[in-house]
Enzyme design. Structure first.
Site, PDB file in Angstrom:
ATOM      1  N   GLU A 149      -9.981  54.356  28.135  1.00 41.24           N
ATOM      2  CA  GLU A 149      -9.711  53.175  26.704  1.00 41.24           C
ATOM      3  C   GLU A 149     -10.302  54.749  25.345  1.00 41.24           C
ATOM      4  O   GLU A 149     -11.938  55.048  26.357  1.00 41.24           O
ATOM      5  CB  GLU A 149     -10.092  52.269  26.482  1.00 41.24           C
ATOM      6  CG  GLU A 149      -9.523  51.244  26.727  1.00 41.24           C
ATOM      7  CD  GLU A 149      -9.858  49.667  27.224  1.00 41.24           C
ATOM      8  OE1 GLU A 149     -11.639  49.651  26.609  1.00 41.24           O
ATOM      9  OE2 GLU A 149      -9.114  48.853  27.419  1.00 41.24           O
ATOM     10  N   ASP A 165      -8.600  44.326  33.199  1.00 42.02           N
ATOM     11  CA  ASP A 165      -7.741  43.539  33.440  1.00 42.02           C
ATOM     12  C   ASP A 165      -7.268  44.003  34.903  1.00 42.02           C
ATOM     13  O   ASP A 165      -6.531  42.994  36.331  1.00 42.02           O
ATOM     14  CB  ASP A 165      -6.109  44.032  32.928  1.00 42.02           C
ATOM     15  CG  ASP A 165      -6.916  43.870  31.226  1.00 42.02           C
ATOM     16  OD1 ASP A 165      -7.402  42.337  31.145  1.00 42.02           O
ATOM     17  OD2 ASP A 165      -6.434  44.210  30.366  1.00 42.02           O
TER      18      ASP A 165
END
Length: 419
Positions: A149, A165
């Site tokens: 990210e 996640d």
């Protein structure tokens, strides 16, 4: 049906810092308009690698994708049910090779990396449906992939790997600044991926979190919240510990000092019934939290929701981090202790424990607020010149991960919120 993913401009703390700086000083762009990001393949795997640079234009709020040359294109509207998105993949490097993509300023998003198969994305009338491989019905559930990210704006680049996640493809992130210094994090120890997988399999009740493809490839280890959502892990796992920690403060006081650079800011908490109430130095009540569920802790949401303010949000993130690390109830000043004090409880986040334990520098994004006490796998430079993502060995040793002209991404995990 999968939910739509919204791309936010940046990690809340980063965004707040950047916006404050811009408000005080004239906006001044640093770093190139197109930042080179080099992906290096030291994975030892023979499959083709496919790359995707997806995100939000921070200025317009429009979602879109970036091609290899750095051009941002907004997505066309999709349908309901969601319609397939066009193939916007970039050919990645073969084993031992590199691929450089240009990242334009004012983009916040993700860089996806898949092995073998291309990923399937879908469009709705107002958003992009991204892969959710923890759901068996997701068309990407059988693909080996992962993401980093980033945010790149006038305040610089933030780039991080993410295990919030799932834990899937081992990779390190790096950024090189104008002075030539390179910062790097997220690298697994030799054999670290296998150690995480075997550690989870050996932890009673956790083995369902390991997802293996029919050909024997371990695709990913699901974070406990994701595993619980799909019935692969006990949905009430943390409940006994949460009750014990919460009830501990019926008879003693919890002190929260949420800002490392402002130790004078303190809040004190006591539990009454199922509610923990916090007061400031004047004795004024400033926040209250109902005892959270296991799901609230895994997601750092619900009863532990953290608004982007200067009081409730910082207390909430501190409580959530302490519950993940099983220090609440044991250490009465929070954030408390150091890495050696974390995950000591029998009931704890063993997933995050094992991921951190197998990182070269001990840093990872094992849960949403793992940046409390700076435990996250994030690199940042206010004046970047390049950045890098290095795909490292899946098992045993791999060639030394060269930081090739490091392509820069800035990406805190909480750049993305699933609705």
């Amino acid at each position: 049906m999968r939910t739509r993913t919204k791309w936010l401009s940046a990690l809340a703390a980063v965004a707040a810092t950047a916006s404050t700086a811009i408000a005080v000083l004239p906006a001044q762009a640093v770093g190139p308009d197109l930042l080179p990001l080099t992906i290096t393949n030291n994975s030892g795997r023979s499959e083709a690698v496919h790359l995707y640079v997806l995100g939000t234009d921070i200025r317009s709020g429009r979602l879109g994708y970036v091609n290899q040359a750095g051009s941002f294109t907004p997505w066309s509207p999709g349908g309901n049910p969601p319609t397939p998105a066009p193939d916007v993949s970039i050919d990645g490097p073969g084993q031992g090779g590199t691929t450089t993509v240009q990242v334009p300023r004012f983009i916040s998003g993700r860089v996806y990396m898949s092995f073998g198969e291309k990923l399937k994305f879908f469009l709705t009338p107002d958003g992009l449906v991204q892969p959710a491989p923890w759901a068996g019905s997701d068309p990407n559930s059988g693909i080996l992939f992962d993401w980093s990210e980033f945010t790149y704006n006038d305040a610089g680049l933030w780039l991080n790997s993410s295990q919030v996640d799932m834990f899937a493809v081992p990779h390190a992130v790096s950024v090189t600044g104008a002075g030539g210094e390179t910062k790097k994090t997220g690298e697994l120890k030799s054999g670290g991926r296998d150690a995480v997988i075997s550690g989870i399999k050996g932890q009673a009740g956790w083995d369902g979190s390991v997802v293996t493809r029919s050909d024997g490839t371990v695709l990913r280890v699901l974070a406990p919240g994701k595993a619980a959502d799909v019935g692969k892990f006990d949905a009430n796992y943390l409940d006994p510990y949460i009750s014990e920690a919460w009830n501990a403060y019926t008879g003693k006081t919890l002190t929260v000092q949420p800002f490392g650079d402002r130790p004078d800011v303190k809040y004190t908490g006591r539990t009454s019934g199922d509610t923990m109430n916090f007061t400031d130095g004047s004795g004024k009540q400033v926040a209250s939290f109902v005892k959270p569920s296991t799901s609230n802790v895994w997601g750092c949401d619900g009863a532990l929701g953290a608004p982007n303010d200067q009081v409730v949000g910082p207390i909430a993130r501190t409580l959530c981090a302490a519950l993940h690390r099983s220090t609440l109830g044991r250490l009465d000043v929070q954030p408390g202790g150091g890495a050696a004090d974390f995950y000591q409880g029998a009931i704890t986040n063993h997933y995050s424990r094992l991921v951190h334990q197998n990182m070269v520098d001990g840093r990872a994004y094992g849960f949403a607020f793992d940046d409390v006490q700076a435990q996250e796998s994030l690199v940042h430079d206010g004046d970047p010149r390049s950045a890098g993502i290095t795909l490292t060995a899946f098992g045993g040793s791999a060639p030394a991960a060269a930081v090739v002209g490091a392509a820069v991404f800035e990406a805190p995990n909480r750049n993305f919120v699933l609705n």
